[in-house]
Design a protein around this motif. Structure first.
Motif, PDB file in Angstrom:
ATOM      1  N   VAL A  35       6.035 -46.458   7.294  1.00 52.83           N
ATOM      2  CA  VAL A  35       5.873 -46.060   8.700  1.00 52.83           C
ATOM      3  C   VAL A  35       6.547 -44.708   8.932  1.00 52.83           C
ATOM      4  O   VAL A  35       5.961 -43.785   9.496  1.00 52.83           O
ATOM      5  CB  VAL A  35       6.481 -47.153   9.633  1.00 52.83           C
ATOM      6  CG1 VAL A  35       6.415 -46.722  11.094  1.00 52.83           C
ATOM      7  CG2 VAL A  35       5.767 -48.474   9.410  1.00 52.83           C
ATOM      8  N   LEU A  36       7.794 -44.596   8.450  1.00 50.84           N
ATOM      9  CA  LEU A  36       8.529 -43.347   8.681  1.00 50.84           C
ATOM     10  C   LEU A  36       7.885 -42.174   7.940  1.00 50.84           C
ATOM     11  O   LEU A  36       7.733 -41.080   8.508  1.00 50.84           O
ATOM     12  CB  LEU A  36      10.000 -43.525   8.276  1.00 50.84           C
ATOM     13  CG  LEU A  36      10.926 -42.345   8.545  1.00 50.84           C
ATOM     14  CD1 LEU A  36      10.822 -41.818   9.967  1.00 50.84           C
ATOM     15  CD2 LEU A  36      12.380 -42.722   8.256  1.00 50.84           C
ATOM     16  N   LYS A  72      13.552 -40.055  15.048  1.00 47.66           N
ATOM     17  CA  LYS A  72      12.563 -41.139  14.955  1.00 47.66           C
ATOM     18  C   LYS A  72      13.260 -42.496  14.842  1.00 47.66           C
ATOM     19  O   LYS A  72      12.812 -43.476  15.418  1.00 47.66           O
ATOM     20  CB  LYS A  72      11.653 -40.914  13.747  1.00 47.66           C
ATOM     21  CG  LYS A  72      10.772 -39.743  14.033  1.00 47.66           C
ATOM     22  CD  LYS A  72       9.639 -39.597  13.083  1.00 47.66           C
ATOM     23  CE  LYS A  72       8.855 -38.329  13.371  1.00 47.66           C
ATOM     24  NZ  LYS A  72       8.862 -37.845  14.741  1.00 47.66           N
ATOM     25  N   ASP A  82       2.664 -36.765   9.505  1.00 38.05           N
ATOM     26  CA  ASP A  82       1.871 -36.311  10.659  1.00 38.05           C
ATOM     27  C   ASP A  82       2.458 -35.045  11.275  1.00 38.05           C
ATOM     28  O   ASP A  82       1.757 -34.270  11.906  1.00 38.05           O
ATOM     29  CB  ASP A  82       1.781 -37.419  11.723  1.00 38.05           C
ATOM     30  CG  ASP A  82       0.859 -38.546  11.274  1.00 38.05           C
ATOM     31  OD1 ASP A  82       0.120 -38.339  10.289  1.00 38.05           O
ATOM     32  OD2 ASP A  82       0.893 -39.629  11.887  1.00 38.05           O
ATOM     33  N   GLU A  83       3.763 -34.845  11.100  1.00 41.10           N
ATOM     34  CA  GLU A  83       4.390 -33.624  11.629  1.00 41.10           C
ATOM     35  C   GLU A  83       4.390 -32.493  10.604  1.00 41.10           C
ATOM     36  O   GLU A  83       4.975 -31.443  10.836  1.00 41.10           O
ATOM     37  CB  GLU A  83       5.846 -33.922  12.021  1.00 41.10           C
ATOM     38  CG  GLU A  83       5.958 -34.714  13.295  1.00 41.10           C
ATOM     39  CD  GLU A  83       7.401 -34.910  13.733  1.00 41.10           C
ATOM     40  OE1 GLU A  83       8.320 -34.345  13.101  1.00 41.10           O
ATOM     41  OE2 GLU A  83       7.599 -35.643  14.707  1.00 41.10           O
ATOM     42  N   ARG A  99       4.804 -41.836   7.161  1.00 41.05           N
ATOM     43  CA  ARG A  99       3.539 -41.494   7.871  1.00 41.05           C
ATOM     44  C   ARG A  99       3.843 -40.601   9.075  1.00 41.05           C
ATOM     45  O   ARG A  99       3.216 -39.584   9.307  1.00 41.05           O
ATOM     46  CB  ARG A  99       2.836 -42.808   8.290  1.00 41.05           C
ATOM     47  CG  ARG A  99       1.621 -42.663   9.114  1.00 41.05           C
ATOM     48  CD  ARG A  99       0.281 -42.581   8.417  1.00 41.05           C
ATOM     49  NE  ARG A  99       0.148 -41.852   7.290  1.00 41.05           N
ATOM     50  CZ  ARG A  99      -0.481 -40.726   6.893  1.00 41.05           C
ATOM     51  NH1 ARG A  99      -1.036 -40.121   7.360  1.00 41.05           N
ATOM     52  NH2 ARG A  99      -0.595 -40.125   5.897  1.00 41.05           N
ATOM     53  N   MET A 100       4.890 -40.991   9.853  1.00 42.89           N
ATOM     54  CA  MET A 100       5.237 -40.201  11.051  1.00 42.89           C
ATOM     55  C   MET A 100       5.641 -38.782  10.641  1.00 42.89           C
ATOM     56  O   MET A 100       5.273 -37.813  11.283  1.00 42.89           O
ATOM     57  CB  MET A 100       6.390 -40.864  11.815  1.00 42.89           C
ATOM     58  CG  MET A 100       6.021 -42.172  12.467  1.00 42.89           C
ATOM     59  SD  MET A 100       7.229 -42.575  13.712  1.00 42.89           S
ATOM     60  CE  MET A 100       8.143 -43.833  13.058  1.00 42.89           C
TER      61      MET A 100
END
Ligand code: PLP
Length: 374
Positions: free
Chosen positions: A303-304, A370, A310-311, A306-307
């Motif tokens: 999850v982390l 995050k 995305d940045e 991926r975030m």
């Protein structure tokens, strides 16, 4: 520039301009096959031997001890597959924190009758005393990597080789000590001669060289290789030598600074930032490489990452030298004694000489933010 946001250098690095230039120039200038008798072949052969000489001299070993391969995976395979020639299989010891390129051999070797002992590595370190207890009269090979690719822990190879040598003289039989040095080459000062290992593997793309080229160090070049083919590389690794890649890899190695004070500084600041903000660091605080910083958070690593992806950040979860080896980094972390939860939340940030402190701190900020939002 993309490389500013790239923090996955333990998986692969971005090829340097000088390595790329060397690759291109060698392609154009040395068109012959180094095994051919004609002028172009001989010219390519001389260039090949110059590269071997330069490569070996940077490592402080003889050029006759260096064999070029298609990568560390192949270097490792040459050593481990040589065991398949044995008329009577014996005993092997390897650490549980080895790269998949080593661990993936366990199944086949067991099937062929080899007994295998795997050593844990509490806190990231293989215990030389545990190695000593595991050696038996049947032990033929010990494999312990120099720098772990998940947390950057540096193993005490010197002490372990001494133990192996002592046991050898006690039992009157040779034990081959192999060390996968992929994450140490060009990043850590070490002497293969002083350490007295029998074999070591290296990879070009971890030091800003091209992909698909590696090297194998053999103290004595008398290994029984399954890859003899046309007898190139003295029958240790047959197949036409990839001269442009060899020249480029050699260039990349010679370009690596002897010490990496900038990387050390980036590592220290980034690590401190995580610690001050309550993020758990999995990399040890001693005997560690400044090129690999592993942390863990309560967010699952997929999850982390991926975030962050995305940045525009490039980091990896767990070991992730390849996504094909999903969850394998978690196994390594658990072998180090970390909980399943810590392992599931592990993120690896890895540096190279082009990494920048401001971007590393920005990445740390992004992670901290995050985790707080979560
Ligand atoms: N050993 C270690 C410690 C690694 O990090 C890697 C990288 O994936 C390898 C071996 C395999 O190297 P190569 O990609 O050159 O086959």
């Amino acid at each position: 520039m993309l490389s500013e946001y790239y923090f996955d250098n333990a998986a692969t690095t971005i090829i340097s301009e000088s390595a790329l230039r060397t690759y291109n120039e060698t392609c154009l200038e040395y068109m012959g096959n180094p095994s051919a008798n004609h002028r172009e072949g001989q010219k390519a052969h001389r260039r090949l031997e110059e590269c071997r000489e330069a490569f070996a001299s940077r490592l402080g070993v003889k050029s006759s001890q260096i064999f070029f391969t298609s990568g560390a995976t192949e270097s490792i395979s040459i050593v481990l597959s040589s065991l398949l020639w044995a008329k009577s299989p014996g005993h092997i010891i390897m650490s549980q924190i080895e790269h998949e390129a080593v661990l993936s051999w366990i199944g086949l070797l067991k099937e062929k009758g080899w007994k295998i002992t795997t050593l844990r590595a509490k806190g990231g370190f293989v215990d030389p005393a545990e190695l000593e207890e595991s050696i038996t009269e049947a032990t033929r090979l010990v494999a312990v990597m120099m720098v772990n690719n998940v947390t950057g822990s540096i193993q005490d190879i010197g002490s372990m080789v001494k133990i192996v040598r002592k046991k050898e003289s006690e039992f009157g039989r040779k034990i081959f000590f192999f060390s996968d040095c992929v994450q140490a080459l060009g990043k850590l000062p070490f002497s293969l001669r002083e350490l007295d290992v029998d074999g070591a593997s290296f990879s070009s793309h971890k030091i800003a060289g091209p992909r698909g080229i590696g090297a194998l160090y053999l103290k004595r070049g008398d290994i029984q290789s399954l890859a003899r083919a046309g007898g190139q590389e003295k029958g240790v690794r047959g197949g036409t030598e990839n001269l442009p890649a060899i020249a480029s890899f050699t260039r990349a190695l010679l370009d690596c600074p002897e010490t990496s004070s900038d990387v050390e500084m980036i590592y220290e600041h980034t690590r401190r930032k995580f610690e001050e903000n309550g993020i758990k660091v999995l990399s040890p605080d001693h005997d560690r490489s400044p090129y690999v910083l592993s942390i863990t958070t309560e967010l699952p690593s997929e999850v982390l990452t991926r975030m962050l992806i995305d940045e525009g950040w490039c980091v990896s979860s767990g070991s992730a030298c390849s996504n094909n080896a999903k969850g394998k980094g978690e196994g390594v972390l658990q072998a180090m004694g970390f909980s399943a939860r810590d392992s599931k939340g592990a993120i690896r940030i890895s540096f190279f000489h082009y990494s920048r402190l401001d971007r590393a701190l920005e990445l740390a900020d992004a992670i901290i933010r995050k985790v707080r939002e979560f």
